[in-house]
Design a protein around this motif. Sequence first.
Motif, PDB file in Angstrom:
ATOM      1  N   GLY A 248     -44.864  -9.142  -9.201  1.00  0.00           N
ATOM      2  CA  GLY A 248     -46.315  -9.246  -9.137  1.00  0.00           C
ATOM      3  C   GLY A 248     -46.991  -8.606 -10.334  1.00  0.00           C
ATOM      4  O   GLY A 248     -47.970  -9.136 -10.872  1.00  0.00           O
ATOM      5  N   ALA A 249     -46.457  -7.456 -10.768  1.00  0.00           N
ATOM      6  CA  ALA A 249     -47.022  -6.775 -11.935  1.00  0.00           C
ATOM      7  C   ALA A 249     -46.861  -7.625 -13.187  1.00  0.00           C
ATOM      8  O   ALA A 249     -47.792  -7.767 -13.985  1.00  0.00           O
ATOM      9  CB  ALA A 249     -46.355  -5.412 -12.122  1.00  0.00           C
ATOM     10  N   MET A 250     -45.671  -8.210 -13.387  1.00  0.00           N
ATOM     11  CA  MET A 250     -45.445  -9.047 -14.563  1.00  0.00           C
ATOM     12  C   MET A 250     -46.343 -10.274 -14.537  1.00  0.00           C
ATOM     13  O   MET A 250     -46.895 -10.677 -15.572  1.00  0.00           O
ATOM     14  CB  MET A 250     -43.970  -9.452 -14.656  1.00  0.00           C
ATOM     15  N   ASN A 251     -46.482 -10.898 -13.372  1.00  0.00           N
ATOM     16  CA  ASN A 251     -47.362 -12.059 -13.276  1.00  0.00           C
ATOM     17  C   ASN A 251     -48.806 -11.687 -13.588  1.00  0.00           C
ATOM     18  O   ASN A 251     -49.542 -12.453 -14.199  1.00  0.00           O
ATOM     19  CB  ASN A 251     -47.277 -12.672 -11.883  1.00  0.00           C
ATOM     20  N   SER A 252     -49.208 -10.497 -13.154  1.00  0.00           N
ATOM     21  CA  SER A 252     -50.561 -10.038 -13.434  1.00  0.00           C
ATOM     22  C   SER A 252     -50.754  -9.769 -14.917  1.00  0.00           C
ATOM     23  O   SER A 252     -51.777 -10.142 -15.507  1.00  0.00           O
ATOM     24  CB  SER A 252     -50.868  -8.772 -12.627  1.00  0.00           C
ATOM     25  N   VAL A 253     -49.762  -9.141 -15.546  1.00  0.00           N
ATOM     26  CA  VAL A 253     -49.868  -8.777 -16.961  1.00  0.00           C
ATOM     27  C   VAL A 253     -49.741 -10.008 -17.858  1.00  0.00           C
ATOM     28  O   VAL A 253     -50.554 -10.227 -18.765  1.00  0.00           O
ATOM     29  CB  VAL A 253     -48.787  -7.745 -17.335  1.00  0.00           C
ATOM     30  N   PHE A 254     -48.711 -10.826 -17.619  1.00  0.00           N
ATOM     31  CA  PHE A 254     -48.389 -11.940 -18.505  1.00  0.00           C
ATOM     32  C   PHE A 254     -49.078 -13.243 -18.113  1.00  0.00           C
ATOM     33  O   PHE A 254     -49.184 -14.153 -18.932  1.00  0.00           O
ATOM     34  CB  PHE A 254     -46.879 -12.186 -18.523  1.00  0.00           C
ATOM     35  N   GLY A 255     -49.490 -13.344 -16.873  1.00  0.00           N
ATOM     36  CA  GLY A 255     -50.005 -14.600 -16.356  1.00  0.00           C
ATOM     37  C   GLY A 255     -48.907 -15.391 -15.676  1.00  0.00           C
ATOM     38  O   GLY A 255     -47.714 -15.190 -15.931  1.00  0.00           O
ATOM     39  N   TRP A 256     -49.300 -16.279 -14.774  1.00  0.00           N
ATOM     40  CA  TRP A 256     -48.304 -17.101 -14.094  1.00  0.00           C
ATOM     41  C   TRP A 256     -48.802 -18.540 -14.008  1.00  0.00           C
ATOM     42  O   TRP A 256     -49.999 -18.803 -14.005  1.00  0.00           O
ATOM     43  CB  TRP A 256     -47.982 -16.547 -12.702  1.00  0.00           C
ATOM     44  N   GLY A 257     -47.830 -19.464 -13.989  1.00  0.00           N
ATOM     45  CA  GLY A 257     -48.194 -20.872 -14.009  1.00  0.00           C
ATOM     46  C   GLY A 257     -48.977 -21.175 -15.271  1.00  0.00           C
ATOM     47  O   GLY A 257     -48.545 -20.900 -16.386  1.00  0.00           O
ATOM     48  N   THR A 258     -50.157 -21.701 -15.101  1.00  0.00           N
ATOM     49  CA  THR A 258     -51.018 -22.010 -16.244  1.00  0.00           C
ATOM     50  C   THR A 258     -52.145 -20.996 -16.390  1.00  0.00           C
ATOM     51  O   THR A 258     -53.045 -21.192 -17.200  1.00  0.00           O
ATOM     52  CB  THR A 258     -51.617 -23.411 -16.077  1.00  0.00           C
ATOM     53  N   THR A 259     -52.112 -19.913 -15.616  1.00  0.00           N
ATOM     54  CA  THR A 259     -53.174 -18.910 -15.678  1.00  0.00           C
ATOM     55  C   THR A 259     -52.858 -17.846 -16.731  1.00  0.00           C
ATOM     56  O   THR A 259     -51.695 -17.543 -16.991  1.00  0.00           O
ATOM     57  CB  THR A 259     -53.367 -18.217 -14.318  1.00  0.00           C
ATOM     58  N   ALA A 260     -53.888 -17.265 -17.315  1.00  0.00           N
ATOM     59  CA  ALA A 260     -53.719 -16.200 -18.289  1.00  0.00           C
ATOM     60  C   ALA A 260     -53.562 -14.859 -17.581  1.00  0.00           C
ATOM     61  O   ALA A 260     -54.076 -14.660 -16.483  1.00  0.00           O
ATOM     62  CB  ALA A 260     -54.918 -16.151 -19.231  1.00  0.00           C
ATOM     63  N   GLY A 261     -52.843 -13.937 -18.205  1.00  0.00           N
ATOM     64  CA  GLY A 261     -52.646 -12.618 -17.627  1.00  0.00           C
ATOM     65  C   GLY A 261     -53.742 -11.649 -18.022  1.00  0.00           C
ATOM     66  O   GLY A 261     -54.556 -11.919 -18.911  1.00  0.00           O
TER      67      GLY A 261
END
Length: 238
Positions: free
Chosen positions: A17-30
């Motif tokens: 969850g932290a990595m997805n928040s920092v880097f972004g996930w799917g097509t969303t920006a972090g």
Amino acid sequence: TETGGQRSRAFDFALKGAMNSVFGWGTTAGSGNYALLADESNLYISQPSDAVTFIDNHDTGSNQGHWELNRNKIGAGYALILTHPGVPCVSWSHYFTFNEGGNGDTTYPYSGLGAAQSYLAGNTVAGTEKTLREHIDYLIQLRKETGIEYDSVRTTLKADSSVYAAEITGTNGSLIVSIGGSYTPSADGYAGNNPIYGGTNFKIWKKGVNGEYTSGGETTVELSVTNDCGIGNAMFFT
């Protein structure tokens, strides 16, 4: 669960969850808030010997893509988990090509492209000349050579909105890893040395080693050619 058996461990979804928040996930920006990578809520920080770390699995990534890490940041993600304590996992579709490990799926959720698009092993890791599989192989070998294990000592050196940096001490050496923005180590054995490896959003230093990785600035390249292109004609290097 240890009595008469083995200790149970847990997948570190907090870190995911932290990595997805920092880097972004799917097509969303972090968010780019790299301090989240050092938060005690991440199992690899609070209880590293119990943490099974991962970038994506068959549900979050692969051809399902329910919660996959921004694919442009996957290289930095592996630079984090493969150099840190915990028990890291490599995603099947990050290490194999579709022809090597493909299945009958025909769709890819974010783009409608074929399932082959979810196999990333042959993609170039941002800021490097390595494919994702070569990048993963390099980091696994570095982990082994340094003697980094699931319970190795990790010390946070910097954690703010722009960068996360930590030293990891293995049985055969130590590394400093930075994820995110600019960071320059100053500790004995690191000060003044170039990283041994790096790319977009990550750098790795090895204690006592002046690496060859450099980024930014100007580079002088000497070129020479012998060719008669005729009077009045121009010759170009490309």
